[in-house]
Design a protein around this motif. Structure first.
Motif, mmCIF file in Angstrom:
data_model
loop_
_atom_site.group_PDB
_atom_site.id
_atom_site.type_symbol
_atom_site.label_atom_id
_atom_site.label_comp_id
_atom_site.label_asym_id
_atom_site.label_seq_id
_atom_site.Cartn_x
_atom_site.Cartn_y
_atom_site.Cartn_z
ATOM 1 N N ASP A 193 0.850 -1.203 0.000
ATOM 2 C CA ASP A 193 0.000 0.000 0.000
ATOM 3 C C ASP A 193 0.888 1.258 0.000
ATOM 4 O O ASP A 193 0.663 2.195 -0.772
ATOM 5 C CB ASP A 193 -0.916 -0.014 1.236
ATOM 6 N N HIS A 197 1.039 4.136 -2.784
ATOM 7 C CA HIS A 197 0.846 5.572 -2.496
ATOM 8 C C HIS A 197 1.904 6.401 -3.211
ATOM 9 O O HIS A 197 1.610 7.412 -3.838
ATOM 10 C CB HIS A 197 0.956 5.838 -0.988
ATOM 11 N N HIS A 262 -5.989 2.780 -6.408
ATOM 12 C CA HIS A 262 -6.855 3.040 -5.246
ATOM 13 C C HIS A 262 -8.317 3.171 -5.661
ATOM 14 O O HIS A 262 -9.210 2.726 -4.940
ATOM 15 C CB HIS A 262 -6.398 4.292 -4.492
ATOM 16 N N HIS A 276 -7.491 -3.305 2.569
ATOM 17 C CA HIS A 276 -7.136 -2.253 1.607
ATOM 18 C C HIS A 276 -5.791 -2.495 0.910
ATOM 19 O O HIS A 276 -5.683 -2.432 -0.315
ATOM 20 C CB HIS A 276 -7.135 -0.905 2.347
ATOM 21 N N ASN A 280 -5.006 -3.394 -3.136
ATOM 22 C CA ASN A 280 -4.084 -2.562 -3.926
ATOM 23 C C ASN A 280 -2.977 -3.412 -4.545
ATOM 24 O O ASN A 280 -2.632 -3.251 -5.712
ATOM 25 C CB ASN A 280 -3.411 -1.507 -3.027
HETATM 26 FE FE LIG Z 1 -3.816 3.246 0.386
#
Ligand SMILES: [Fe+2]
Length: 386
Positions: A193, A197, A262, A276, A280
């Motif tokens: 994740d 990002h 996302h 989450h 991803n």
């Molecule tokens: Fe995230």
């Protein structure tokens, strides 16, 4: 291009930062703190690492541990009602992205009217919330430094994305010692994740000179440390580096944006309760492959920063190496395919895939992607990740 850059007014980074919570709360003028966390944090003694510091500074502490993974509007309302009952004037969030996001929205609802669904979207929150001190316990979401919160709307089965400066925590205490006992699968999920990002912040149409170096630093830290943290949970150097990466990744995407990974990941979480970071990770290779033509030089720089390509490689070859490298990273981190994450067969999945594509587009994130997809292309990408 006019660049706006926002981070919490205080960020303490390093071993023992959590112990400063009492002093920070006092500095902010708090007298009654609501500690927002989850049952696991409470049960495993993490809350006890924070409460004495607050009490020592004379604050009364009420614990709200009713936040579930993928926090819902109901969790937030329950916390808000406890906050009102105890007349709390400051919030401390302790945990992963879920308690932190819930605490952000409880904080703004203390000073803004219901319903919370009116705050989904960009800059929809009229007034500031209560002072918020955030202590992350996973190295991944970066939520401690972002102006974003994601809350599940249980009526509509969607994840509401709220983006607003009023959601930015006042203080972030970034203490890697809290991540030393993270299990391997969580380390993998939130680590990817973090990487996503940074990648999305760097390739976004909103990328800017303030976020670019921070995004690349994040990518470098993940490349050097994620597999070590995954294989050696007690490796303090790797944990420290991943915690720093999570914080930097959060700063990067909060001041640039996330994109298609996302955007497509949230509907998977809302409908199938896939964590989450995991959704991803599953989507990152196929979405990257799809997006390369929109920003080949940027993807090539990411590949070189990850160590998947060298300066001598052309951008085209480097970008291809990135897609291959992301697949290989997923394999090493034992991340399964989409079909294994959602607990349904392809036929069932297909019944909802068009809603998922339309929810992804409605969130606004895919519009920041170097290649903006149609709904049909999103459906196709879900199938490619299957
Ligand atoms: Fe995230």
């Amino acid at each position: 291009m006019l660049v706006q850059f926002n981070i919490p007014s205080t960020i303490l980074v390093g071993a023992g930062a959590r112990k400063e919570v009492g002093a920070q709360a006092r500095r902010l003028g708090g007298s009654r703190a609501l500690l927002v966390t989850d049952r696991q944090m409470e049960k495993s003694g993490y809350a006890d690492q924070v409460i004495p510091s607050l009490e020592k500074q004379g604050l009364a502490v009420t614990v709200f541990s009713g936040v579930q993974p993928d926090p819902t509007d109901r969790n937030v309302l329950e916390g808000l009602s406890l906050l009102r009952e105890c007349k709390s004037d400051l919030i401390v969030a302790l945990g992963g992205g879920s308690p932190i996001d819930a605490a952000k929205v409880i904080s703004i609802l203390a000073n803004n009217e219901l319903p919370m669904s009116q705050y989904a979207g960009i800059n929809k929150i009229p007034g500031a919330g209560l002072p918020l001190i955030v202590i992350p316990t996973t190295a991944g979401t970066g939520s401690e430094v972002t102006k974003a919160a994601v809350i599940t709307d249980t009526e509509r089965d969607i994840k509401m994305l709220m983006l607003d400066l009023h959601l930015l925590p006042t203080v972030a205490l970034v203490d890697y010692e809290l991540t030393l006992s993270m299990p391997a699968d969580l380390t993998a999920n939130v680590g990817v994740d973090t990487l996503v990002h940074a990648m999305e912040a760097y390739v976004s149409v909103k990328a800017n000179p303030m976020t670019d170096p921070i995004a690349l630093s994040t990518i470098r830290l993940v490349a050097k440390n994620l597999l070590t943290a995954f294989k050696e949970p007690g490796n303090r150097k790797a944990r420290e580096a991943m915690m720093l990466a999570a914080c930097q990744g959060g700063i990067a995407f909060s001041n640039s944006s996330v994109c298609l990974v996302h955007g497509m990941s949230r509907p998977v979480g809302a409908l199938y309760h896939v964590p989450h970071g995991l959704s991803n990770a599953v989507l990152a290779p196929v979405v990257t492959e799809f997006s390369v033509p929109g920003a080949p030089a940027r993807y090539a720089t990411i590949a070189r920063t990850m160590g998947y390509a060298s300066e001598k490689d052309s951008d085209e070859i480097a970008a291809l190496a990135l897609v291959k490298g992301l697949k290989e990273l997923n394999r090493e981190l034992e991340i399964p395919g989409l079909s294994q994450c959602v607990s349904v067969d392809l036929h069932r999945f297909d019944e909802k895939v068009e809603k998922m594509a339309s929810d992804a587009l409605a969130s606004g994130s895919p519009q920041n992607n170097p290649v903006v997809p149609s709904a049909e292309q999103i459906v196709d990408l879900y199938h490619k990740a299957w």
